[in-house]
Design an enzyme around this catalytic site. Structure first.
Site, PDB file in Angstrom:
ATOM      1  N   ASP A  96      19.495  39.042  28.172  1.00  0.00           N
ATOM      2  CA  ASP A  96      18.329  39.876  28.427  1.00  0.00           C
ATOM      3  C   ASP A  96      17.592  40.079  27.107  1.00  0.00           C
ATOM      4  OD1 ASP A  96      19.580  41.812  26.994  1.00  0.00           O
ATOM      5  OD2 ASP A  96      19.854  43.206  28.651  1.00  0.00           O
ATOM      6  N   ASP A 269      22.858  40.443  38.131  1.00  0.00           N
ATOM      7  CA  ASP A 269      23.834  40.937  37.156  1.00  0.00           C
ATOM      8  C   ASP A 269      23.990  42.417  37.412  1.00  0.00           C
ATOM      9  OD1 ASP A 269      22.828  42.782  34.631  1.00  0.00           O
ATOM     10  OD2 ASP A 269      21.191  41.796  35.706  1.00  0.00           O
ATOM     11  N   CYS A 307      43.799  37.742  48.223  1.00  0.00           N
ATOM     12  CA  CYS A 307      42.945  37.731  47.025  1.00  0.00           C
ATOM     13  C   CYS A 307      43.727  37.038  45.917  1.00  0.00           C
ATOM     14  CB  CYS A 307      42.581  39.151  46.604  1.00  0.00           C
ATOM     15  SG  CYS A 307      41.682  39.198  45.030  1.00  0.00           S
ATOM     16  N   CYS A 309      43.364  37.174  42.711  1.00  0.00           N
ATOM     17  CA  CYS A 309      43.238  37.769  41.368  1.00  0.00           C
ATOM     18  C   CYS A 309      44.585  38.300  40.876  1.00  0.00           C
ATOM     19  CB  CYS A 309      42.197  38.888  41.388  1.00  0.00           C
ATOM     20  SG  CYS A 309      42.873  40.498  41.782  1.00  0.00           S
ATOM     21  N   CYS A 312      46.069  41.562  42.468  1.00  0.00           N
ATOM     22  CA  CYS A 312      46.621  41.492  43.820  1.00  0.00           C
ATOM     23  C   CYS A 312      48.000  40.842  43.877  1.00  0.00           C
ATOM     24  CB  CYS A 312      45.614  40.843  44.762  1.00  0.00           C
ATOM     25  SG  CYS A 312      44.203  41.953  45.068  1.00  0.00           S
ATOM     26  N   HIS A 337      39.964  42.069  39.374  1.00  0.00           N
ATOM     27  CA  HIS A 337      39.849  42.114  40.838  1.00  0.00           C
ATOM     28  C   HIS A 337      38.393  42.241  41.275  1.00  0.00           C
ATOM     29  CE1 HIS A 337      40.511  42.881  45.040  1.00  0.00           C
ATOM     30  NE2 HIS A 337      39.606  43.830  44.919  1.00  0.00           N
TER      31      HIS A 337
END
Lengths: 384, 384
Positions: A96, A269, A307, A309, A312, A337
């Protein structure tokens, strides 16, 4: 578009909405869109390594020009190989311009036609950021996509002030376009104009006349209602060219992402998954879960079945323990997660668009989330 | 030794020292020794995931009975599958007994022959820890190796007080031995006796008469000089049986590990690599590096060449930036680096012992570390 380095291809338009399935090719790889960019404010997505970030499914991330020019300084980032090498992220990066941080974070900002002059929130030193300087910093950082410097004003505000800031943002965008020298960097403009459709359309028209590689919608998700946001968004997106990426800045909740995708937005974002994760709030298909809740004390189930991740692999009870004990691993695991969850939402949206069933997908997700039994006020204001 | 579940095999004795190369087989896998156990006080090695911990090369880790019984409570750990499943670490775990934390951390501890009664440092609640309770907690947690409860006193102290505490520690060790019921858990005794060789040898003799699966040397690295520590250590280790693991608790600096290995120690734990890593201090073959130092600002080299850890994929300048910016990733990466470095020291020691060149290895390492141009006061006191 710097066509030697960037191409944007729309593969498919959803039959039931304005959603589109596209790919954005950059010098650091392709981004499958619609896409969510995790926020790496200070050269790191807070709490996770570049490998862990890749494992969440992210294709492209965001870095903050304001923060990086203050610390460590773009020359140091360049001396250490540029932003990609610096942070060990080999995929595409969008930076940005600092316009929002001048508005939200800098101390004693004074803005005139030439530039913004403000004091660093870190050490009080005086900093000047002009459109040309915002371009130069981003070229030195070496991001794939640079944003133009915009003049952001508080809402609500008078129509006159909003119009002035929008018109200055257009003039600054033109100066940014002229200043840009780096071939391997795309430049996106930012549509401003508050909650006034007419101003938004004027801004869009002027930016299109200059011509940019992509167009962002800025100045939303700053306190207005969702209905107000979507009203502005639908009118603005309708005026944007079909052959360029469209980016909704700083948004948002999972339901906001899918709503905006349905309006034809390609990129997002937001700090929401990371910041809320650090504060023990998990996003799931069953709505939000606040992991400090006593009901999770002996809960041996993972946050979500299936999941992939690292959070999990553990029980909800373990995650709760980490937060109650003040252990760093709690924020780390929930960051992973939540980012994984956001990427799974976007991957699901891409598949749904390709199959012309995006509206059903969005509806099913909204039903899941609404059925959750926990509520939370979510904080999406950009990183301090 | 519960020979159905645990075996300890010494493969080789170094020709030039008392160092030995051994393997300790446990229900959760083998530990190649000499071994360093990272400290996972509250069910996590602070700042890294179980996968990242495995990647450091660690075989076995330590958990803290005192902390886990206070929060979340051993019954909750058991309800969530036991300590291994709880924290997602599938390798062997040793739990200490809480004796040191009663001494160092608990509030208003009153100790009599039956037990220690103290107030939790977290919420002030009254807790009683007897030898039998220390055994029961560790059995409920399900660690592979449990430590007996010992009575730790401040040093320096009168010989009478040190002798009394040592004798009580022996009586408590005997009560722990009697109380132990879990076949798949080994139990190690702790030799106390301050800096008095005679008391250390008396304690050792009495503990050997009871008979344990391994023997720890406790009450060292609490402020005495290295020379005092090694004087006690050499006399104590010489009295320990050759066919049982020997564990030096809470030690220490890299040079301490190698010195103690040369005296015949097989196991270590210490917060030094993790705590100092969180505070920007890296251990390397060139001595310590304090990453906040300005000289690293533009240093594009990794912390160490050929180090496989995730920190060493980045530049020193990036690591410095993370600490200066207060980013979590700094502590995360230096924790991973320091633990990897400690494991590499131990792996090098194991190879050197097997090749009868441990003394040369230790000498070469000490020369490397002494040649470093930075110094630091290192904090090894156990986790708060």
């Amino acid at each position: 578009m710097n066509s030697a380095h960037f191409t944007f291809s729309v593969h498919h338009r959803d039959a039931g909405s304005a959603a589109r399935r596209s790919t954005f090719h950059t010098p650091h790889g392709a981004v499958e869109m619609p896409a969510f960019m995790p926020v790496g404010t200070q050269g790191t997505v807070k709490g996770i390594t570049a490998d862990q970030l890749t494992a969440t499914g992210a294709h492209m991330i965001l870095g903050n020009t304001y923060h990086l020019t203050l610390r460590p300084g773009e020359e140091i980032v360049a001396a250490l190989g540029g932003l990609h090498a610096f942070m060990g992220w080999q995929g595409p990066i969008l930076t940005d311009s600092g316009g929002f941080q001048i508005f939200s974070l800098a101390q004693r900002a004074r803005i005139n036609e030439q530039s913004a002059v403000f004091r660093s929130h870190i050490d009080g030193s005086v900093v000047e950021l002009s459109p040309e300087r915002a371009v130069k910093i981003q070229e030195t950082l070496g991001s794939d996509v640079a944003m133009v410097l915009d003049h952001v004003v508080a809402l609500p505000n008078t129509r006159e002030k909003i119009a002035e800031a929008m018109q200055r943002s257009v003039r600054w965008a033109e100066r940014c376009r002229t200043a840009a020298k780096r071939p391997a960097q795309a430049q996106f403009a930012i549509v401003q104009g508050g909650l006034d459709v007419e101003l938004r359309l004027q801004c869009t028209e002027k930016l299109l006349a200059i011509g940019f590689d992509g167009y962002a919608v800025g100045g939303l998700s700053v306190g207005e209602t969702p209905a107000e946001m979507y009203h502005i968004l639908s009118h603005t997106v309708a005026a944007l060219p079909a052959d360029k990426p469209r980016y909704l800045m700083g948004v948002g909740r999972p339901e906001d992402l899918l709503e905006a995708v349905g309006h034809g937005i390609d990129m997002f974002d937001c700090v929401m998954p990371t910041r809320n994760g650090r504060n023990a709030l998990a996003f799931t298909d069953q709505g939000v879960r606040r992991l400090r809740n006593l009901k999770y004390q002996r809960d041996d189930r993972p946050l979500e079945e299936n999941c992939p991740c690292p959070a999990c692999r553990h029980s909800r009870g373990y995650l709760r323990h980490l937060f109650m004990a003040g252990e760093m691993l709690g924020p780390i695991l929930l960051t992973a997660h939540n980012l994984t969850y956001y990427q799974r939402i976007m991957a699901g949206a891409r598949d749904a668009i390709a199959a012309d069933r995006f509206v059903e997908y969005r509806q099913a997700k909204n039903q899941c989330w609404a059925a959750g039994d926990e509520t939370a006020s979510l904080d999406s204001s950009p990183e301090q």
